[in-house]
Design a protein around this motif. Structure first.
Motif, short mmCIF file in Angstrom:
data_model
loop_
_atom_site.label_atom_id
_atom_site.label_comp_id
_atom_site.label_asym_id
_atom_site.label_seq_id
_atom_site.Cartn_x
_atom_site.Cartn_y
_atom_site.Cartn_z
N SER A 27 0.83 -1.21 0.00
CA SER A 27 0.00 0.00 0.00
C SER A 27 0.86 1.26 0.00
CB SER A 27 -0.95 0.00 1.19
OG SER A 27 -0.20 -0.04 2.37
N SER A 28 2.11 1.14 0.45
CA SER A 28 2.96 2.33 0.42
C SER A 28 3.52 2.57 -0.98
CB SER A 28 4.10 2.20 1.43
OG SER A 28 5.04 1.27 0.95
N LEU A 29 3.16 1.66 -1.91
CA LEU A 29 3.69 1.80 -3.28
C LEU A 29 3.03 2.91 -4.09
CD1 LEU A 29 4.52 -1.63 -4.92
CD2 LEU A 29 5.86 0.45 -4.89
N ASN A 30 1.96 3.49 -3.57
CA ASN A 30 1.31 4.62 -4.25
C ASN A 30 1.07 4.35 -5.73
OD1 ASN A 30 1.34 5.99 -1.94
ND2 ASN A 30 2.96 7.43 -2.51
N CYS A 247 8.70 7.99 -26.36
CA CYS A 247 9.29 7.12 -25.35
C CYS A 247 9.38 7.87 -24.03
CB CYS A 247 10.68 6.66 -25.79
SG CYS A 247 11.92 7.97 -25.85
N ASN A 248 9.65 7.14 -22.97
CA ASN A 248 9.85 7.78 -21.68
C ASN A 248 10.66 6.89 -20.76
OD1 ASN A 248 7.91 6.15 -19.93
ND2 ASN A 248 6.58 6.84 -21.58
N LEU A 249 11.23 7.50 -19.73
CA LEU A 249 11.94 6.70 -18.73
C LEU A 249 11.79 7.32 -17.36
CD1 LEU A 249 14.79 8.27 -17.87
CD2 LEU A 249 15.53 7.40 -20.06
N ARG A 250 12.05 6.51 -16.34
CA ARG A 250 11.94 6.97 -14.95
C ARG A 250 12.85 6.15 -14.06
NH1 ARG A 250 6.50 7.03 -11.09
NH2 ARG A 250 7.49 8.10 -9.34
N TYR A 251 13.44 6.79 -13.07
CA TYR A 251 14.14 6.05 -12.02
C TYR A 251 13.86 6.70 -10.68
CZ TYR A 251 17.60 9.80 -12.18
OH TYR A 251 18.19 11.03 -12.15
N GLU A 252 13.89 5.88 -9.64
CA GLU A 252 13.65 6.34 -8.27
C GLU A 252 14.43 5.44 -7.32
OE1 GLU A 252 11.81 8.97 -7.61
OE2 GLU A 252 10.49 9.17 -9.36
N LEU A 253 14.52 5.88 -6.07
CA LEU A 253 15.15 5.04 -5.06
C LEU A 253 14.12 4.17 -4.34
CD1 LEU A 253 17.86 7.39 -3.52
CD2 LEU A 253 18.17 5.41 -4.99
N TYR A 254 12.91 4.09 -4.90
CA TYR A 254 11.89 3.21 -4.33
C TYR A 254 11.13 2.56 -5.49
CZ TYR A 254 8.82 7.13 -5.49
OH TYR A 254 8.15 8.13 -6.16
N PRO A 255 10.51 1.40 -5.23
CA PRO A 255 9.78 0.74 -6.33
C PRO A 255 8.51 1.52 -6.67
CG PRO A 255 9.55 -0.51 -4.29
CD PRO A 255 10.50 0.61 -3.99
N PHE A 256 8.19 1.63 -7.95
CA PHE A 256 7.00 2.38 -8.36
C PHE A 256 6.18 1.64 -9.41
CE2 PHE A 256 8.95 3.58 -12.32
CZ PHE A 256 10.30 3.63 -12.02
N LEU A 257 6.52 0.38 -9.66
CA LEU A 257 5.78 -0.41 -10.66
C LEU A 257 5.09 -1.58 -9.99
CD1 LEU A 257 8.64 -0.72 -13.29
CD2 LEU A 257 6.62 0.74 -13.50
N ARG A 258 4.10 -2.13 -10.68
CA ARG A 258 3.53 -3.41 -10.23
C ARG A 258 4.57 -4.48 -10.48
NH1 ARG A 258 -0.26 -0.84 -13.08
NH2 ARG A 258 -2.01 -0.19 -11.85
N SER A 259 4.69 -5.40 -9.54
CA SER A 259 5.72 -6.42 -9.76
C SER A 259 5.14 -7.62 -10.51
CB SER A 259 6.35 -6.86 -8.46
OG SER A 259 5.34 -7.10 -7.53
#
Ligand SMILES: *[C@@H]1O[C@H](CO)[C@@H](O)[C@H](O)[C@H]1NC(C)=O
Ligand SMILES: *[C@@H]1O[C@H](CO)[C@@H](O)[C@H](O)[C@H]1NC(C)=O
Length: 259
Positions: A27-30, A247-259
């Motif tokens: 749930s913290s995955l927003n 196209c697009n890209l993204r990076y973060e220090l936390y997971p932000f995708l469905r696994s």
């Protein structure tokens, strides 16, 4: 007897705790589908209320079906010039079927709200982008470098920002190799250019994803262009994104995708 009973009780507690932690981390995955940006193409003009363009747009936007959305990509046209309408929708690689459908529905509604009466525009969400236009693009679509923007995570990297940026970009170049080979999604025989991954960087873990729209050819060129844009927005930041309609890209220090 007693000790094995308390052991199993203990195990029950441990597994309840593990489940609670799992629920909390999911749930913290927003995974909300955040609105990101939009552009109304004023130069393509307004349509007349009750006119042919509006009719074509409404027919077309309703005609896009669950079947089309299952793969996460739609490119359809309807009507005759000058009232023909084209819709292009690309959902993020982890959003297909119902998730893609809800992003599409939100995007169509928001297009009508934010670009009232405009014939054309683009709207970007976390999990999809939608292009509505009276211009029918030739296929494969050329890379569009103009309708692009970037977003950075407001938080700074706490230390050694330069080496963080360098290692992040090296990791992104690795992912480009994965993304620029089409893969088959959900056995629908539709190709998608999508890659996601994670990598340990010192004490941190970096999570990244990138994607090209299914109707462009030079995916690698597009993604490498996005990486080269990163210094303008995102140096020293804990996360960054470069977005467009090719196209697009993204990076973060936390997971932000469905696994
Ligand atoms: C999720 O959203 C909340 C509120 O918007 C924010 O405080 C929190 O940091 C977010 N969590 C992640 C993992 O992004
Ligand atoms: C991040 O770093 C920039 C540039 O060094 C600085 O101006 C800004 O205030 C910092 N932001 C935060 C949230 O620490």
């Amino acid at each position: 007897m007693y000790s094995s009973y308390s052991l199993s009780k203990h195990l029950v507690y441990v597994s309840i705790l593990a489940i609670l932690l799992l629920v909390r981390s999911i749930s913290s995955l927003n995974l909300t589908n955040q609105y990101l940006n939009h552009k109304c193409f004023v130069s393509e003009g307004k349509y007349k209320h009750g006119g042919k363009y509006e009719k074509n747009l409404n027919v077309l936007s309703r005609y896009v079906s669950d079947n089309d959305l299952a793969s996460g990509y739609v490119h359809v046209s309807h009507g005759e010039a000058p009232d023909s309408v084209t819709i292009i929708l690309q959902c993020r690689g982890d959003s297909f079927r119902s998730n893609c459908h809800s992003c599409y529905a939100t995007a169509v509604d928001e297009f009508h709200r934010r670009c009232q009466g405009d014939r054309a525009g683009i709207i970007w969400y976390d999990q999809c982008f939608l292009v509505i236009s009276k211009i029918k693009p030739q296929l494969p679509r050329k890379i569009d470098f103009k309708n692009t923007f970037s977003i950075h995570n407001p938080k700074n990297v706490s230390k050694e920002a330069r080496s963080f940026d360098k290692m992040t970009r090296e990791f992104l170049y690795e992912l480009v190799r994965k993304a620029s080979y089409p893969t088959v999604v959900e056995k629908l025989y539709q190709s998608t250019y999508y890659a996601a991954g994670e990598k340990k960087l010192g004490a941190n873990k970096i999570y990244a994803m990138m994607q090209c729209a299914s109707d462009i050819l030079q995916c690698k060129v597009c993604l490498e262009w996005c990486i080269r844009e990163l210094p303008k927005c995102c140096n020293g930041k804990q996360g960054g994104r470069v977005l467009g309609i090719s196209c697009n890209l993204r990076y973060e220090l936390y997971p932000f995708l469905r696994s």
